[in-house]
Design a protein around this motif. Structure first.
Motif, PDB file in Angstrom:
ATOM      1  N   GLY A 220      46.466  30.235 -10.457  1.00  0.00           N
ATOM      2  CA  GLY A 220      47.444  30.873 -10.980  1.00  0.00           C
ATOM      3  C   GLY A 220      46.883  31.149 -12.545  1.00  0.00           C
ATOM      4  N   ALA A 221      48.339  31.106 -13.162  1.00  0.00           N
ATOM      5  CA  ALA A 221      48.256  31.220 -14.821  1.00  0.00           C
ATOM      6  C   ALA A 221      46.735  30.674 -15.407  1.00  0.00           C
ATOM      7  N   GLU A 222      46.227  31.426 -16.324  1.00  0.00           N
ATOM      8  CA  GLU A 222      44.879  30.783 -16.981  1.00  0.00           C
ATOM      9  C   GLU A 222      44.887  30.025 -18.636  1.00  0.00           C
ATOM     10  N   ILE A 223      44.768  28.565 -18.510  1.00  0.00           N
ATOM     11  CA  ILE A 223      45.198  27.463 -19.092  1.00  0.00           C
ATOM     12  C   ILE A 223      44.209  28.353 -20.565  1.00  0.00           C
ATOM     13  N   LYS A 224      45.017  28.498 -21.215  1.00  0.00           N
ATOM     14  CA  LYS A 224      44.568  29.573 -23.414  1.00  0.00           C
ATOM     15  C   LYS A 224      44.152  27.959 -24.104  1.00  0.00           C
ATOM     16  N   ASP A 225      44.622  27.393 -23.918  1.00  0.00           N
ATOM     17  CA  ASP A 225      44.564  25.736 -24.874  1.00  0.00           C
ATOM     18  C   ASP A 225      43.363  25.062 -24.155  1.00  0.00           C
ATOM     19  N   GLN A 226      42.057  25.300 -24.845  1.00  0.00           N
ATOM     20  CA  GLN A 226      40.839  25.113 -23.882  1.00  0.00           C
ATOM     21  C   GLN A 226      40.590  23.705 -23.784  1.00  0.00           C
ATOM     22  N   LEU A 227      41.752  22.560 -24.990  1.00  0.00           N
ATOM     23  CA  LEU A 227      41.978  21.293 -25.228  1.00  0.00           C
ATOM     24  C   LEU A 227      42.363  20.397 -24.513  1.00  0.00           C
ATOM     25  N   LEU A 228      43.521  21.065 -23.416  1.00  0.00           N
ATOM     26  CA  LEU A 228      44.038  20.756 -22.392  1.00  0.00           C
ATOM     27  C   LEU A 228      42.933  21.291 -20.964  1.00  0.00           C
ATOM     28  N   ARG A 229      42.231  22.292 -21.080  1.00  0.00           N
ATOM     29  CA  ARG A 229      42.022  22.756 -19.982  1.00  0.00           C
ATOM     30  C   ARG A 229      40.993  21.294 -20.299  1.00  0.00           C
ATOM     31  N   THR A 230      40.182  20.873 -20.812  1.00  0.00           N
ATOM     32  CA  THR A 230      38.843  19.328 -20.725  1.00  0.00           C
ATOM     33  C   THR A 230      39.682  18.593 -20.518  1.00  0.00           C
ATOM     34  N   LYS A 231      40.917  18.211 -21.218  1.00  0.00           N
ATOM     35  CA  LYS A 231      41.270  16.685 -20.385  1.00  0.00           C
ATOM     36  C   LYS A 231      41.939  17.358 -18.888  1.00  0.00           C
ATOM     37  N   LEU A 232      41.857  17.964 -18.501  1.00  0.00           N
ATOM     38  CA  LEU A 232      42.302  18.617 -16.664  1.00  0.00           C
ATOM     39  C   LEU A 232      41.104  18.952 -16.229  1.00  0.00           C
ATOM     40  N   GLU A 233      40.251  19.195 -16.723  1.00  0.00           N
ATOM     41  CA  GLU A 233      38.958  18.756 -15.525  1.00  0.00           C
ATOM     42  C   GLU A 233      38.753  17.704 -15.926  1.00  0.00           C
ATOM     43  N   ASP A 234      38.289  17.327 -17.105  1.00  0.00           N
ATOM     44  CA  ASP A 234      38.087  16.179 -16.647  1.00  0.00           C
ATOM     45  C   ASP A 234      38.599  14.974 -15.386  1.00  0.00           C
ATOM     46  N   THR A 235      40.373  14.824 -15.435  1.00  0.00           N
ATOM     47  CA  THR A 235      41.170  13.991 -14.537  1.00  0.00           C
ATOM     48  C   THR A 235      40.742  14.663 -13.448  1.00  0.00           C
TER      49      THR A 235
END
Length: 1110
Positions: free
Chosen positions: A371-386
């Motif tokens: 789906g839509a790309e996550i532009k917030d890199q901090l959020l992306r990093t947190k979601l990647e870890d989760t």
């Protein structure tokens, strides 16, 4: 894990109840309305918390009992409300009043509680006898809601806490784009190992002991067995090795007859007739497979225990034979215990192992981050870890990763993802499924549970499923605005697709359909046992009395008459296979107790008349008779005032006169279900006063008549019509005023419109077409039989259409060109011009055109400046006439039908050309041709005279074309992908120059182009790299990837260059009399060769292997 019975009941305490209360409020007193409003505003919003608390307390049983009471009261109130609405509809039908419903209303009572109440009227309504039972039931419902307060206090919940119900996802999810790209993770090694076995040499022992050998993929549910089998099945190496590949999903229970049919259907790409006799069916399958060199059969999801019947499997697999050894059967199963008939040795059982951790994480993230790309890199990093933490807890189950990931991708919120980590045992797929299910809107939950009504492996058609959901009342009917219930229902379906509850399957011969994974099906079945039941076994002795939806998968309902008659609350009967019962047995013997039916889908072939008792099913909304022989409909059908969908078979010749009373009817159509079980729409007989059916969304064909009740003005108020509409017999319109009165321009849901005249009689065609101004939102417009040389005003307005993609002119005898303003067709990508005999120029073509077809336009001539006046070239063509005459005479001797067909086609063109050439001699020769075509017997003198006359006219045509004073090139948009030129005149050089600029061309079809003598040289075709086999295509020389070639109706074609380098799979030569045997002998054909009635060709040098047709 939460109690599944409790989970399956929880929708009853959802906003769905609020929707019922809103509808019923129109019949209640002001005081009761206010009291129910207070309860629904205070009790229902808190009930999610009540359910959550009860699941962890010893009072769960009380909650479950309360939910069952609420659900029963809900159903009862819904039925009573439905019955009262029926009486309202009946009264209005008898009074003959106009349209009953607006589009944003699902019933005549859908006024909302937000509207002011008239106290006196509501109090008076309470006194009506018809309302008393409804009011009593609503009081009961109110009391049940009151009891929820005590339950809340028992659980110790404080007042004021609110937990929101899940809401439906935003609408408008596109089915095809919402799915992640189909990609397989971590199974390349397994695939290669299986492919190596399937391609490996058959041992002597295997060859002597079996006609095939087996291989099994074994693993737990959700491990990806079917995905791996599909990966193997579609591998190019497998496609090249096995000339027949078949895929059948067994799913729990073997049905020898049905699964044999499915093997045939897969082997013949859908061409499997419905045969009742198993022996006949298996003999047909054996004959098909005996023609194959080697076959591959995949049996997906086989369930077999040692206690099961081996004989059934031996019978099922008995027809599996082939010419060569090396055929294979690939099985997927959860158990290593397999039928002996599969011939699978123990060493050929592959235990599917867990995926590599890295690959499994990639699979989960593929779905979770789609789906839509996550532009917030901090959020992306947190979601990647989760995501990594979640993946570690999923127990390496691909299905759980897919379903959970698809749900998380809809809300890329760290709190939501962290909540998923707090779930129970994520290694159990049911945990992920349960969490994803609970996140669905309650309405979607009901729709999902309903799918358990169909057997495992069922092919779900999205439109059919949506129609059923609408008929059952599952789709939210409040706040529709200008959207239809079907559009909202399709949003529900797409939401479930994007959540991986359904998987899209595309097949060339069956189109697209959807399947549900077995574990998801098991999950739906476990939650819906109280409401849904599949009658699949003749040994069934009991069906729960709470069942409201029944599917029938046995040959006779009569055997189960006693238990079916006890299902007093039944709302649905869907027959999946033909019944052997008589109609009187079904209606009089069983359905007399099922008066609450809303959906009835029948299948039987032993009666042609529908009983009058159908009129007793007052709640019926969906009646499907496609797979029946019913050709007579009773008048009582016209009293089914709730009916929304009526699908008939094509044998119904007359409709009851009062069918127009069914003002709630949204879908009406006639369909043919052929021997191969394909369904195609057919024209339905005209409906008297169809204009009263203002909810109707589709009419296949509307034929205008001058009789009252069948006039064009009947279309006036049918503004919900969508899809395609063909309006025929426009010569019966009495004037422009009636055309304007039809108000076609208001039918904004229409996507395709065809306007057709069937004769030259009637009023001025231009005036009529002027009044038939279509909606600007059209994507396709067809005008047929139009008899005027002038376009109407709206076809001269440059900005009239918003997005017209396809424009067709057919049999428009007086038009000489396209609409003059190129801006009108600016978005047009497809143009069809057929039988426009006065068309003299092809200007103003849309720049974005990708598909052009021209047929039977004899005055359309294309020639280059270089060819004009070339006396030698012209005479060279004419000199071939003697040689052509002898060949035509020879063909006439062999089969005069070919000559007559080509001559008849060319005669029409020559007759039109006479209007330009003004030559009396040509007219005399055309009379000879006309007489010959009318002659029933082939007389020698007539044959010779006809050929001479034909060639004379042809010579004059060539002289006329090459004797013109101005060049007329064929200049086409460079992005053109498909081009078809038939029965028009184009010279050799004009064609070569035209093709020179079409670098995107994929399909080229040339037919009956009498001025064409040779195809362009190899040099012209070198840049046409996109020509392929998507349709009968033409290419030569360097186009080494060409697989299919069709040459049709080119009697002057002398040769085709560069054939020796081509290796064709399919070749079709039709009416190419001048193509020499030497030229034909250069073709190399692997699979199919067609030479239509041209037996004099010498074919011994053609290289043919595995021909499928000759």
């Amino acid at each position: 894990m939460a109690d599944l019975a409790l989970v399956g009941l929880r929708w009853a305490a959802s906003p769905i109840v609020k929707e019922l209360l809103t509808k019923a409020s129109a019949y209640l007193s002001v005081d009761m309305v206010r009291e129910i409003e207070r309860l629904q505003d205070t009790v229902l919003p808190q009930f999610e918390l009540v359910i959550q608390a009860a699941q962890k307390s010893p009072h769960r049983g009380k909650l479950e009992s309360w939910l069952r009471r609420l659900k029963k009261a809900f159903y009862d109130a819904e039925d009573l409300l439905d019955e009262h609405e029926y009486n309202v509809l009946k009264a209005k039908a008898k009074s003959g009043k106009g349209p009953l419903l607006r589009e944003d209303e699902s019933s005549s009572t859908a006024t909302t509680v937000m509207k002011p109440f008239n106290s006196a009227i509501n109090m008076a309504r309470n006194l009506l006898p018809g309302n008393k039972r409804l009011i009593t039931k609503m009081n009961e419902l109110k009391n049940i809601l009151e009891d929820a307060k005590q339950l809340r206090e028992l659980l110790g919940l404080p007042h004021g806490n609110i937990a929101e119900w899940p809401t439906a996802a935003p609408t408008g999810v596109a089915t095809t784009t919402s799915l992640p790209n189909s990609k397989v993770f971590g199974r390349d090694g397994d695939r290669d190992r299986i492919v190596d076995f399937l391609l490996g040499k058959t041992t002597t022992a295997e060859a002597s002991s079996a006609k095939y050998s087996g291989l099994a993929i074994v693993g737990l549910g959700g491990m990806g067995k079917s995905t791996l089998a599909q990966y193997v099945y579609n591998d190019k190496r497998i496609e090249e090795c096995f000339d027949i590949r078949m895929w059948v999903c067994i799913s729990r229970k073997l049905d020898v007859h049905r699964h044999t049919r499915e093997i045939m259907e897969s082997a013949k790409k859908g061409e499997c007739p419905r045969v009742d006799n198993l022996d006949t069916l298996q003999c047909k399958l054996r004959d098909i497979l005996q023609e194959s060199q080697k076959f591959l059969l995949v049996l997906d999801d086989v369930w077999f225990e040692k206690s099961h019947n081996e004989t059934e499997w031996e019978l099922f697999l008995a027809p599996l034979v082939s010419k060569q050894s090396g055929s294979k059967v690939l099985v997927t199963s959860r158990s290593e215990t397999l039928p002996a008939a599969i011939c699978c040795e123990q060493e050929h059982v592959i235990q599917l192992q867990n995926m590599d951790d890295t690959e499994f994480l990639a699979l989960f993230k593929h779905h979770a981050f789609s789906g839509a790309e996550i532009k917030d890199q901090l959020l992306r990093t947190k979601l990647e870890d989760t995501a990594e933490e979640i993946a570690k807890r999923l127990g390496q189950c691909p299905l759980a990763a897919k379903v959970l990931g698809s749900r998380l991708c809809r809300k890329k919120d760290i709190a939501e993802w962290k909540a998923a980590l707090k779930l129970g045992d994520l290694s159990d797929p049911f945990t992920s499924l349960l969490w994803s299910y609970e996140k669905l809107d309650p309405r979607l939950q009901r729709c999902f549970l309903y799918c358990s009504l169909f057997p495992k492996g069922h092919r779900y058609e999205s439109n059919e499923l949506v129609h059923l959901w609408v008929a059952e009342g599952f789709v939210d009917s409040c706040n529709l605005s200008r959207r239809t219930l079907e559009e909202v229902g399709m949003d529900y379906f797409n939401d479930m697709v994007s959540g991986s509850f359904f998987q899209l399957v595309s097949q060339m011969y069956r189109g697209s359909y959807y399947v549900m994974h077995d574990i998801l099906h098991d999950f739906a079945e476990s939650l819906s046992r109280e409401d849904c039941f599949r009658l699949e076994d003749d040994n069934v002795t009991e069906i729960p009395c709470t069942v409201r939806h029944l599917s029938v998968h046995v040959q006779s309902m009569q055997k189960h008459k006693q238990i079916i008659c006890k299902l007093y609350h039944l709302r649905t009967i869907i027959c999946l296979d033909p019944l052997m019962d008589g109609l009187s047995d079904i209606f009089d013997g069983m359905l007399r107790n099922q008066r609450k039916l809303r959906v009835l889908s029948l299948s039987f072939y032993n009666s042609s008349k529908l009983p009058e008792s159908i009129g007793e099913l007052k709640h019926l909304r969906y009646l499907n008779l496609i797979r029946t022989l019913v050709s007579e409909l009773p008048t009582s059908l016209c009293t089914l005032y709730h009916l929304q969908l009526l699908w008939l078979n094509h044998m119904v010749e007359n409709l009851p006169d009062k069918l127009c009373n069914l003002r709630n009817l949204r879908h009406l159509g006639a369909y043919s279900s052929d021997a191969y079980d394909f369904v195609n729409e057919r024209p339905i007989c005209q409906i008297l006063n169809i204009g009263k059916l203002t909810s109707l969304q589709h009419i296949y064909v509307f034929s205008v008549q001058k009789k009252q009740g069948y006039e064009l003005r009947q279309l006036k108020d049918l503004n919900e019509l969508g899809g395609s509409l063909r309006v025929k017999n426009l010569e019966n319109v009495i004037g422009k005023d009636e055309a304007v009165e039809s108000k076609l321009y208001l039918k904004s849901r229409l996507k395709e419109l065809a306007l057709e005249w069937s004769s030259e009689n009637g009023m001025d065609a231009m005036d009529i077409l002027e009044g038939l101004r279509p909606p600007p939102q059209l994507s396709k417009l067809t005008i047929e039989g139009y008899r005027s040389d002038t376009y109407p005003g709206w076809l001269l307005e440059r900005s009239y259409f918003e997005n017209l993609e396809s424009f067709e002119l057919s049999n428009c005898s007086l038009l000489e060109g396209l609409p003059p303003d190129t801006e009108l067709l600016r978005n047009c990508s497809r143009l069809r011009i057929n039988s426009v005999p006065n068309l003299k120029e092809l200007s103003n073509l849309p720049v974005g055109l990708t598909d052009l077809s021209i047929d039977c336009c004899p005055l359309l001539m294309f020639i280059t400046n270089n060819e004009l006046g070339q006396h030698d070239l012209r005479e060279n063509i004419i000199m071939k006439a003697d040689d052509l005459a002898s060949k035509l005479a020879l063909m006439w001797e062999v089969d005069s039908g070919v000559i007559r067909r080509v001559l008849s086609k060319d005669y029409s063109s020559l007759k039109q050309l006479v209007t330009l050439m003004m030559d009396d001699d040509i007219s005399k020769h055309l009379q000879i041709i006309e007489s010959g075509l009318e002659e029933s017997e082939d007389k020698v003198w007539m044959k010779e005279n006809i050929i001479k006359a034909w060639l004379f006219c042809h010579e004059q045509r060539i002289r006329f074309i090459y004797g013109r004073t101005m060049e007329i090139p064929l200049v086409l948009p460079s992005g053109l992908c498909e081009l078809s030129l038939s029965s028009c005149s184009i010279t050799d050089e004009a064609l070569a120059i035209c093709l020179g600029g079409l670098t995107s061309l994929r399909t080229l079809q040339l037919e009956y182009n009498m001025a064409l003598t040779t195809l362009p040289s190899e040099k012209v075709f070198e840049h046409l790299t996109k020509l392929d086999r998507s349709s009968p295509s033409l290419s030569i020389g360097h186009l080494t990837s060409l697989e299919s070639l069709c040459l049709n109706g080119l009697p002057d074609l002398c040769f085709v260059e560069g054939l020796s380098s081509l290796h064709l799979k399919h070749l079709s030569l039709v009416d190419v009399a001048n193509l020499t045997a030497k030229c034909i002998s250069q073709f190399r054909v692997q699979e199919s060769l067609t030479i239509a009635r041209s037996r004099q060709f010498h074919l011994k040098n053609l290289q043919i292997s595995h021909p499928s047709s000759t």
